[in-house]
Motif scaffolding. Structure first.
Motif, PDB file in Angstrom:
ATOM      1  N   ALA A 100      27.873  20.707  11.404  1.00  0.00           N
ATOM      2  CA  ALA A 100      29.176  20.763  12.066  1.00  0.00           C
ATOM      3  C   ALA A 100      29.943  19.480  11.761  1.00  0.00           C
ATOM      4  O   ALA A 100      29.474  18.384  12.071  1.00  0.00           O
ATOM      5  CB  ALA A 100      28.997  20.944  13.567  1.00  0.00           C
ATOM      6  N   ARG A 101      31.117  19.629  11.141  1.00  0.00           N
ATOM      7  CA  ARG A 101      31.900  18.460  10.746  1.00  0.00           C
ATOM      8  C   ARG A 101      32.956  18.113  11.797  1.00  0.00           C
ATOM      9  O   ARG A 101      33.133  16.951  12.137  1.00  0.00           O
ATOM     10  CB  ARG A 101      32.581  18.729   9.400  1.00  0.00           C
ATOM     11  N   THR A 102      33.673  19.110  12.274  1.00  0.00           N
ATOM     12  CA  THR A 102      34.690  18.872  13.305  1.00  0.00           C
ATOM     13  C   THR A 102      34.649  19.988  14.334  1.00  0.00           C
ATOM     14  O   THR A 102      34.214  21.112  14.046  1.00  0.00           O
ATOM     15  CB  THR A 102      36.113  18.794  12.713  1.00  0.00           C
ATOM     16  N   TYR A 103      35.123  19.643  15.529  1.00  0.00           N
ATOM     17  CA  TYR A 103      35.176  20.572  16.653  1.00  0.00           C
ATOM     18  C   TYR A 103      36.619  20.660  17.122  1.00  0.00           C
ATOM     19  O   TYR A 103      37.253  19.641  17.397  1.00  0.00           O
ATOM     20  CB  TYR A 103      34.301  20.079  17.802  1.00  0.00           C
TER      21      TYR A 103
ATOM     22  N   GLY B  51      47.792  26.082  25.125  1.00  0.00           N
ATOM     23  CA  GLY B  51      48.560  25.794  23.919  1.00  0.00           C
ATOM     24  C   GLY B  51      48.212  24.492  23.251  1.00  0.00           C
ATOM     25  O   GLY B  51      48.798  24.145  22.215  1.00  0.00           O
ATOM     26  N   THR B  52      47.249  23.777  23.786  1.00  0.00           N
ATOM     27  CA  THR B  52      46.847  22.496  23.212  1.00  0.00           C
ATOM     28  C   THR B  52      45.516  22.649  22.483  1.00  0.00           C
ATOM     29  O   THR B  52      44.613  23.327  22.972  1.00  0.00           O
ATOM     30  CB  THR B  52      46.698  21.429  24.314  1.00  0.00           C
ATOM     31  N   ASP B  53      45.402  22.021  21.312  1.00  0.00           N
ATOM     32  CA  ASP B  53      44.146  21.962  20.583  1.00  0.00           C
ATOM     33  C   ASP B  53      43.704  20.510  20.506  1.00  0.00           C
ATOM     34  O   ASP B  53      44.500  19.615  20.167  1.00  0.00           O
ATOM     35  CB  ASP B  53      44.293  22.527  19.165  1.00  0.00           C
ATOM     36  N   LEU B  54      42.450  20.270  20.819  1.00  0.00           N
ATOM     37  CA  LEU B  54      41.868  18.935  20.732  1.00  0.00           C
ATOM     38  C   LEU B  54      40.812  18.947  19.630  1.00  0.00           C
ATOM     39  O   LEU B  54      39.915  19.796  19.641  1.00  0.00           O
ATOM     40  CB  LEU B  54      41.223  18.531  22.060  1.00  0.00           C
ATOM     41  N   THR B  55      40.909  18.034  18.678  1.00  0.00           N
ATOM     42  CA  THR B  55      39.952  17.991  17.566  1.00  0.00           C
ATOM     43  C   THR B  55      39.148  16.710  17.644  1.00  0.00           C
ATOM     44  O   THR B  55      39.694  15.615  17.830  1.00  0.00           O
ATOM     45  CB  THR B  55      40.676  18.076  16.216  1.00  0.00           C
ATOM     46  N   SER B  56      37.842  16.859  17.497  1.00  0.00           N
ATOM     47  CA  SER B  56      36.953  15.705  17.530  1.00  0.00           C
ATOM     48  C   SER B  56      35.902  15.861  16.438  1.00  0.00           C
ATOM     49  O   SER B  56      35.649  16.952  15.937  1.00  0.00           O
ATOM     50  CB  SER B  56      36.272  15.579  18.902  1.00  0.00           C
ATOM     51  N   THR B  57      35.291  14.740  16.082  1.00  0.00           N
ATOM     52  CA  THR B  57      34.185  14.771  15.127  1.00  0.00           C
ATOM     53  C   THR B  57      32.834  14.734  15.828  1.00  0.00           C
ATOM     54  O   THR B  57      31.803  14.718  15.163  1.00  0.00           O
ATOM     55  CB  THR B  57      34.291  13.590  14.140  1.00  0.00           C
ATOM     56  N   ASP B  58      32.847  14.712  17.146  1.00  0.00           N
ATOM     57  CA  ASP B  58      31.602  14.745  17.912  1.00  0.00           C
ATOM     58  C   ASP B  58      31.642  15.938  18.858  1.00  0.00           C
ATOM     59  O   ASP B  58      32.712  16.466  19.153  1.00  0.00           O
ATOM     60  CB  ASP B  58      31.400  13.445  18.688  1.00  0.00           C
TER      61      ASP B  58
ATOM     62  N   TYR C 247      29.851  14.273  31.851  1.00  0.00           N
ATOM     63  CA  TYR C 247      30.032  13.060  32.651  1.00  0.00           C
ATOM     64  C   TYR C 247      28.693  12.343  32.818  1.00  0.00           C
ATOM     65  O   TYR C 247      27.664  12.988  32.983  1.00  0.00           O
ATOM     66  CB  TYR C 247      30.594  13.449  34.027  1.00  0.00           C
ATOM     67  N   PRO C 248      28.613  11.022  32.685  1.00  0.00           N
ATOM     68  CA  PRO C 248      29.736  10.068  32.614  1.00  0.00           C
ATOM     69  C   PRO C 248      30.060   9.605  31.192  1.00  0.00           C
ATOM     70  O   PRO C 248      30.733   8.591  31.018  1.00  0.00           O
ATOM     71  CB  PRO C 248      29.204   8.897  33.439  1.00  0.00           C
ATOM     72  N   ASP C 249      29.571  10.300  30.170  1.00  0.00           N
ATOM     73  CA  ASP C 249      29.762   9.885  28.772  1.00  0.00           C
ATOM     74  C   ASP C 249      30.804  10.733  28.061  1.00  0.00           C
ATOM     75  O   ASP C 249      30.798  10.842  26.832  1.00  0.00           O
ATOM     76  CB  ASP C 249      28.425   9.965  28.026  1.00  0.00           C
ATOM     77  N   GLN C 250      31.696  11.342  28.799  1.00  0.00           N
ATOM     78  CA  GLN C 250      32.651  12.282  28.228  1.00  0.00           C
ATOM     79  C   GLN C 250      33.515  11.635  27.145  1.00  0.00           C
ATOM     80  O   GLN C 250      33.880  10.471  27.250  1.00  0.00           O
ATOM     81  CB  GLN C 250      33.538  12.882  29.318  1.00  0.00           C
ATOM     82  N   THR C 251      33.820  12.421  26.106  1.00  0.00           N
ATOM     83  CA  THR C 251      34.716  11.964  25.040  1.00  0.00           C
ATOM     84  C   THR C 251      35.880  12.928  24.820  1.00  0.00           C
ATOM     85  O   THR C 251      36.863  12.565  24.175  1.00  0.00           O
ATOM     86  CB  THR C 251      33.943  11.815  23.710  1.00  0.00           C
ATOM     87  N   VAL C 252      35.770  14.156  25.332  1.00  0.00           N
ATOM     88  CA  VAL C 252      36.821  15.154  25.151  1.00  0.00           C
ATOM     89  C   VAL C 252      37.256  15.627  26.536  1.00  0.00           C
ATOM     90  O   VAL C 252      36.481  16.268  27.254  1.00  0.00           O
ATOM     91  CB  VAL C 252      36.339  16.352  24.300  1.00  0.00           C
ATOM     92  N   THR C 253      38.489  15.301  26.920  1.00  0.00           N
ATOM     93  CA  THR C 253      38.984  15.696  28.243  1.00  0.00           C
ATOM     94  C   THR C 253      40.414  16.222  28.118  1.00  0.00           C
ATOM     95  O   THR C 253      41.122  15.937  27.148  1.00  0.00           O
ATOM     96  CB  THR C 253      38.981  14.509  29.227  1.00  0.00           C
ATOM     97  N   HIS C 254      40.821  16.985  29.138  1.00  0.00           N
ATOM     98  CA  HIS C 254      42.180  17.533  29.123  1.00  0.00           C
ATOM     99  C   HIS C 254      42.659  17.727  30.560  1.00  0.00           C
ATOM    100  O   HIS C 254      41.897  18.180  31.428  1.00  0.00           O
ATOM    101  CB  HIS C 254      42.208  18.872  28.388  1.00  0.00           C
ATOM    102  N   ASP C 255      43.932  17.365  30.803  1.00  0.00           N
ATOM    103  CA  ASP C 255      44.552  17.540  32.117  1.00  0.00           C
ATOM    104  C   ASP C 255      45.304  18.863  32.160  1.00  0.00           C
ATOM    105  O   ASP C 255      46.005  19.228  31.208  1.00  0.00           O
ATOM    106  CB  ASP C 255      45.516  16.394  32.409  1.00  0.00           C
TER     107      ASP C 255
END
Length: 278
Positions: A193-196, A203-210, A215-223
Protein backbone atom coordinates in the motif's frame (compact mmCIF):
# COMPACT_ATOMS: atom_id res chain seq x y z
CA UNK A 1 -13.27 -8.43 -18.24
CA UNK A 2 -10.81 -9.13 -15.39
CA UNK A 3 -9.62 -12.67 -14.89
CA UNK A 4 -11.57 -14.17 -11.96
CA UNK A 5 -8.86 -16.57 -10.77
CA UNK A 6 -5.27 -17.66 -11.25
CA UNK A 7 -6.17 -20.35 -13.79
CA UNK A 8 -7.39 -17.53 -15.99
CA UNK A 9 -4.26 -15.50 -15.28
CA UNK A 10 -2.03 -18.38 -16.32
CA UNK A 11 -3.86 -18.73 -19.61
CA UNK A 12 -3.71 -15.03 -20.42
CA UNK A 13 -0.14 -15.01 -21.61
CA UNK A 14 -0.20 -11.39 -22.70
CA UNK A 15 -2.66 -8.57 -22.54
CA UNK A 16 -3.17 -5.00 -23.63
CA UNK A 17 -0.54 -3.85 -26.14
CA UNK A 18 2.03 -6.53 -25.25
CA UNK A 19 2.98 -8.83 -28.11
CA UNK A 20 5.59 -11.54 -28.51
CA UNK A 21 7.92 -10.87 -31.42
CA UNK A 22 9.55 -13.62 -33.48
CA UNK A 23 12.04 -13.77 -36.31
CA UNK A 24 10.18 -16.65 -37.92
CA UNK A 25 7.13 -18.87 -37.42
CA UNK A 26 7.38 -22.19 -39.24
CA UNK A 27 5.66 -25.60 -39.25
CA UNK A 28 7.23 -28.16 -36.91
CA UNK A 29 7.48 -31.91 -37.35
CA UNK A 30 4.87 -32.52 -34.64
CA UNK A 31 2.21 -30.66 -36.64
CA UNK A 32 2.35 -27.48 -34.58
CA UNK A 33 4.02 -24.24 -35.59
CA UNK A 34 7.19 -23.12 -33.89
CA UNK A 35 8.20 -19.52 -33.24
CA UNK A 36 11.93 -18.84 -33.29
CA UNK A 37 14.43 -16.03 -32.88
CA UNK A 38 16.44 -17.36 -35.83
CA UNK A 39 15.40 -17.06 -39.46
CA UNK A 40 14.98 -19.76 -42.05
CA UNK A 41 17.55 -19.78 -44.89
CA UNK A 42 16.98 -17.18 -47.57
CA UNK A 43 15.88 -13.56 -47.49
CA UNK A 44 13.57 -12.46 -44.70
CA UNK A 45 10.21 -11.64 -46.27
CA UNK A 46 8.29 -10.86 -43.07
CA UNK A 47 8.56 -9.95 -39.45
CA UNK A 48 6.28 -11.85 -37.08
CA UNK A 49 4.37 -11.29 -33.88
CA UNK A 50 2.07 -13.35 -31.69
CA UNK A 51 -1.04 -11.99 -30.00
CA UNK A 52 -3.55 -13.46 -27.59
CA UNK A 53 -7.19 -13.55 -28.76
CA UNK A 54 -7.89 -10.98 -26.03
CA UNK A 55 -5.54 -8.52 -27.75
CA UNK A 56 -7.15 -9.00 -31.14
CA UNK A 57 -10.56 -8.20 -29.65
CA UNK A 58 -9.41 -5.28 -27.54
CA UNK A 59 -5.79 -4.19 -27.77
CA UNK A 60 -5.96 -1.64 -24.95
CA UNK A 61 -7.82 -3.63 -22.30
CA UNK A 62 -7.36 -7.20 -23.48
CA UNK A 63 -11.02 -8.11 -23.00
CA UNK A 64 -11.35 -11.86 -22.48
CA UNK A 65 -14.21 -14.30 -22.86
CA UNK A 66 -14.21 -18.01 -21.98
CA UNK A 67 -13.79 -18.81 -25.68
CA UNK A 68 -10.34 -17.18 -25.60
CA UNK A 69 -8.97 -19.75 -23.19
CA UNK A 70 -7.85 -22.65 -25.37
CA UNK A 71 -5.87 -25.43 -23.73
CA UNK A 72 -2.85 -26.56 -25.72
CA UNK A 73 -1.06 -29.92 -25.46
CA UNK A 74 1.23 -30.35 -22.49
CA UNK A 75 4.55 -31.06 -24.20
CA UNK A 76 7.42 -32.01 -21.86
CA UNK A 77 10.12 -29.31 -21.69
CA UNK A 78 8.26 -27.10 -24.18
CA UNK A 79 6.10 -23.99 -23.77
CA UNK A 80 3.04 -24.24 -26.00
CA UNK A 81 0.46 -21.43 -25.99
CA UNK A 82 -2.57 -20.56 -28.10
CA UNK A 83 -1.79 -17.47 -30.21
CA UNK A 84 -2.97 -15.51 -33.20
CA UNK A 85 -0.07 -15.26 -35.67
CA UNK A 86 0.51 -12.04 -37.62
CA UNK A 87 3.15 -11.06 -40.18
CA UNK A 88 4.24 -7.82 -41.84
CA UNK A 89 6.14 -7.43 -45.10
CA UNK A 90 9.81 -6.39 -45.13
CA UNK A 91 11.42 -4.34 -47.90
CA UNK A 92 13.82 -6.48 -49.97
CA UNK A 93 17.40 -5.57 -50.81
CA UNK A 94 16.82 -6.19 -54.52
CA UNK A 95 13.60 -4.14 -54.56
CA UNK A 96 11.33 -7.07 -55.44
CA UNK A 97 7.74 -6.99 -54.11
CA UNK A 98 6.52 -9.23 -51.32
CA UNK A 99 3.14 -10.82 -52.02
CA UNK A 100 2.95 -8.62 -55.10
CA UNK A 101 3.21 -5.40 -53.06
CA UNK A 102 6.14 -3.00 -53.26
CA UNK A 103 7.27 -0.90 -50.28
CA UNK A 104 6.90 2.88 -50.36
CA UNK A 105 9.65 4.77 -52.17
CA UNK A 106 12.79 5.13 -50.10
CA UNK A 107 12.17 2.13 -47.87
CA UNK A 108 15.52 0.74 -46.72
CA UNK A 109 16.05 -3.04 -46.98
CA UNK A 110 14.49 -4.78 -43.98
CA UNK A 111 12.06 -1.92 -43.28
CA UNK A 112 8.55 -3.22 -42.44
CA UNK A 113 5.71 -1.89 -44.55
CA UNK A 114 1.99 -2.40 -44.97
CA UNK A 115 -0.48 -3.66 -42.34
CA UNK A 116 -0.10 -6.65 -40.08
CA UNK A 117 -1.59 -9.67 -41.87
CA UNK A 118 -3.32 -12.51 -40.06
CA UNK A 119 -1.54 -15.82 -40.62
CA UNK A 120 -3.83 -18.15 -38.70
CA UNK A 121 -4.02 -19.10 -35.05
CA UNK A 122 -3.48 -22.14 -32.94
CA UNK A 123 -1.15 -23.75 -30.43
CA UNK A 124 2.31 -22.28 -31.03
CA UNK A 125 5.54 -23.64 -29.58
CA UNK A 126 7.24 -20.51 -28.18
CA UNK A 127 9.97 -22.26 -26.18
CA UNK A 128 12.77 -20.91 -28.38
CA UNK A 129 11.75 -17.28 -27.94
CA UNK A 130 10.18 -17.40 -24.51
CA UNK A 131 11.69 -14.25 -22.93
CA UNK A 132 11.37 -13.43 -19.25
CA UNK A 133 8.21 -11.43 -18.56
CA UNK A 134 8.64 -7.74 -19.31
CA UNK A 135 7.75 -5.11 -16.69
CA UNK A 136 4.66 -4.15 -18.69
CA UNK A 137 3.58 -7.79 -18.86
CA UNK A 138 3.96 -8.15 -15.08
CA UNK A 139 1.95 -4.96 -14.62
CA UNK A 140 -0.94 -6.48 -16.56
CA UNK A 141 -1.03 -9.34 -14.06
CA UNK A 142 -0.56 -6.94 -11.15
CA UNK A 143 -3.69 -5.03 -12.14
CA UNK A 144 -5.77 -8.21 -11.93
CA UNK A 145 -4.52 -9.56 -8.61
CA UNK A 146 -7.13 -9.92 -5.86
CA UNK A 147 -5.60 -7.09 -3.82
CA UNK A 148 -7.10 -6.42 -0.38
CA UNK A 149 -9.92 -3.93 0.03
CA UNK A 150 -8.88 -2.15 3.21
CA UNK A 151 -11.55 -1.15 5.71
CA UNK A 152 -11.72 2.36 7.17
CA UNK A 153 -12.21 2.51 10.93
CA UNK A 154 -13.07 5.62 12.91
CA UNK A 155 -12.97 6.94 16.46
CA UNK A 156 -15.13 7.49 18.31
CA UNK A 157 -16.87 4.34 17.13
CA UNK A 158 -20.53 4.81 16.34
CA UNK A 159 -21.79 8.38 16.67
CA UNK A 160 -19.43 11.36 16.85
CA UNK A 161 -19.79 14.91 18.17
CA UNK A 162 -19.44 18.27 16.45
CA UNK A 163 -16.21 19.88 17.66
CA UNK A 164 -14.55 16.53 18.32
CA UNK A 165 -12.46 15.48 15.28
CA UNK A 166 -13.17 12.02 13.88
CA UNK A 167 -10.04 9.87 13.71
CA UNK A 168 -9.58 7.59 10.70
CA UNK A 169 -7.26 4.59 10.43
CA UNK A 170 -7.06 1.03 9.15
CA UNK A 171 -5.50 -2.01 10.78
CA UNK A 172 -5.61 -4.21 7.67
CA UNK A 173 -2.24 -5.51 6.37
CA UNK A 174 -0.38 -3.12 4.08
CA UNK A 175 1.51 -5.82 2.15
CA UNK A 176 0.51 -8.96 0.31
CA UNK A 177 2.59 -11.52 -1.62
CA UNK A 178 1.37 -13.32 -4.74
CA UNK A 179 2.98 -15.94 -6.97
CA UNK A 180 1.81 -16.23 -10.58
CA UNK A 181 2.96 -18.27 -13.56
CA UNK A 182 3.72 -16.23 -16.68
CA UNK A 183 4.65 -18.41 -19.63
CA UNK A 184 6.39 -20.90 -17.37
CA UNK A 185 8.25 -18.28 -15.30
CA UNK A 186 7.52 -18.07 -11.58
CA UNK A 187 6.84 -14.42 -10.82
CA UNK A 188 6.57 -13.38 -7.17
CA UNK A 189 4.91 -10.01 -6.63
CA UNK A 190 5.05 -8.12 -3.33
CA UNK A 191 2.18 -5.63 -3.34
CA UNK A 192 2.50 -2.69 -0.92
CA UNK A 193 0.00 0.00 0.00
CA UNK A 194 1.58 3.26 -1.16
CA UNK A 195 -1.11 5.84 -0.36
CA UNK A 196 -4.44 5.94 1.44
CA UNK A 197 -7.27 8.20 0.34
CA UNK A 198 -9.96 8.67 2.98
CA UNK A 199 -13.30 9.72 1.51
CA UNK A 200 -14.90 11.48 4.47
CA UNK A 201 -18.42 11.56 3.05
CA UNK A 202 -18.81 15.34 3.09
CA UNK A 203 -16.94 15.95 -0.18
CA UNK A 204 -13.48 16.00 1.34
CA UNK A 205 -10.69 13.54 0.50
CA UNK A 206 -7.72 13.11 2.82
CA UNK A 207 -4.59 11.44 1.40
CA UNK A 208 -1.84 10.00 3.54
CA UNK A 209 1.14 7.72 3.08
CA UNK A 210 0.46 5.95 6.37
CA UNK A 211 -2.56 3.92 7.47
CA UNK A 212 -3.42 6.28 10.30
CA UNK A 213 -3.60 5.25 13.94
CA UNK A 214 -6.13 5.30 16.78
CA UNK A 215 -6.02 7.73 19.69
CA UNK A 216 -3.63 8.95 21.06
CA UNK A 217 -1.34 8.47 18.01
CA UNK A 218 -3.82 9.67 15.40
CA UNK A 219 -2.48 11.10 12.13
CA UNK A 220 -5.66 11.34 10.02
CA UNK A 221 -8.53 13.41 11.45
CA UNK A 222 -11.48 15.37 10.11
CA UNK A 223 -13.96 17.87 11.61
CA UNK A 224 -17.65 17.49 10.73
CA UNK A 225 -20.84 19.45 10.99
CA UNK A 226 -23.89 17.69 12.38
CA UNK A 227 -25.28 15.06 10.02
CA UNK A 228 -24.98 11.49 8.82
CA UNK A 229 -21.97 10.56 6.67
CA UNK A 230 -20.65 7.55 4.77
CA UNK A 231 -16.86 7.24 4.68
CA UNK A 232 -14.62 4.81 2.80
CA UNK A 233 -10.98 4.16 1.98
CA UNK A 234 -9.29 3.89 -1.42
CA UNK A 235 -5.85 2.28 -1.31
CA UNK A 236 -3.24 2.78 -4.02
CA UNK A 237 -0.98 -0.25 -4.44
CA UNK A 238 2.50 -0.44 -5.88
CA UNK A 239 4.82 -3.39 -5.90
CA UNK A 240 8.07 -5.13 -6.62
CA UNK A 241 8.54 -8.49 -8.32
CA UNK A 242 11.09 -11.19 -8.98
CA UNK A 243 11.29 -13.66 -11.87
CA UNK A 244 12.43 -17.16 -10.90
CA UNK A 245 13.81 -15.77 -7.60
CA UNK A 246 16.05 -13.28 -9.42
CA UNK A 247 16.80 -9.67 -8.59
CA UNK A 248 13.78 -7.60 -7.53
CA UNK A 249 12.38 -4.92 -9.84
CA UNK A 250 9.63 -2.34 -9.50
CA UNK A 251 6.20 -2.98 -10.97
CA UNK A 252 5.88 -0.05 -13.43
CA UNK A 253 2.58 1.33 -12.26
CA UNK A 254 -0.04 1.32 -9.52
CA UNK A 255 -3.60 0.17 -9.10
CA UNK A 256 -6.30 0.88 -6.52
CA UNK A 257 -8.85 -0.95 -4.41
CA UNK A 258 -11.93 0.50 -2.71
CA UNK A 259 -12.84 -0.65 0.78
CA UNK A 260 -16.38 -1.08 2.13
CA UNK A 261 -18.27 2.04 3.26
CA UNK A 262 -18.93 2.85 6.88
CA UNK A 263 -21.80 5.13 7.96
CA UNK A 264 -21.97 7.19 11.16
CA UNK A 265 -23.81 10.19 12.59
CA UNK A 266 -22.24 13.36 13.95
CA UNK A 267 -24.36 14.87 16.71
CA UNK A 268 -24.52 18.45 17.93
CA UNK A 269 -23.91 18.53 21.67
CA UNK A 270 -26.04 21.12 23.47
CA UNK A 271 -25.40 22.68 26.86
CA UNK A 272 -28.22 22.21 29.36
CA UNK A 273 -28.53 24.34 32.51
CA UNK A 274 -29.38 22.38 35.63
CA UNK A 275 -30.08 23.31 39.22
CA UNK A 276 -27.19 22.01 41.31
CA UNK A 277 -29.52 21.86 44.33
CA UNK A 278 -32.01 19.49 42.66
Amino acid sequence: MPCPNFDCLKKRVTGGSIYLSAEDVTPASDGMRRASNSRSPGPALYRWRLASPCQIRDETVGACTPADFVDCPDVPDRVVVYYVVQRQRLAQADGTPVDGTLPPDGGAPGTPYGPWIGDGQGCIDVTDLNPPPSPDEVFRYFQELPLPELTAQQQPPGNALVGLPVIFYTTDPATQTYTVDIRGFTVTILATARTYTWHTGDGTDLTSTDPGAPYPDQTVTHDYRAGTYTASLTTTWGGTYTVDAGAPADVPGTTTTDGPPTTFTVLQARAVLTDPYD
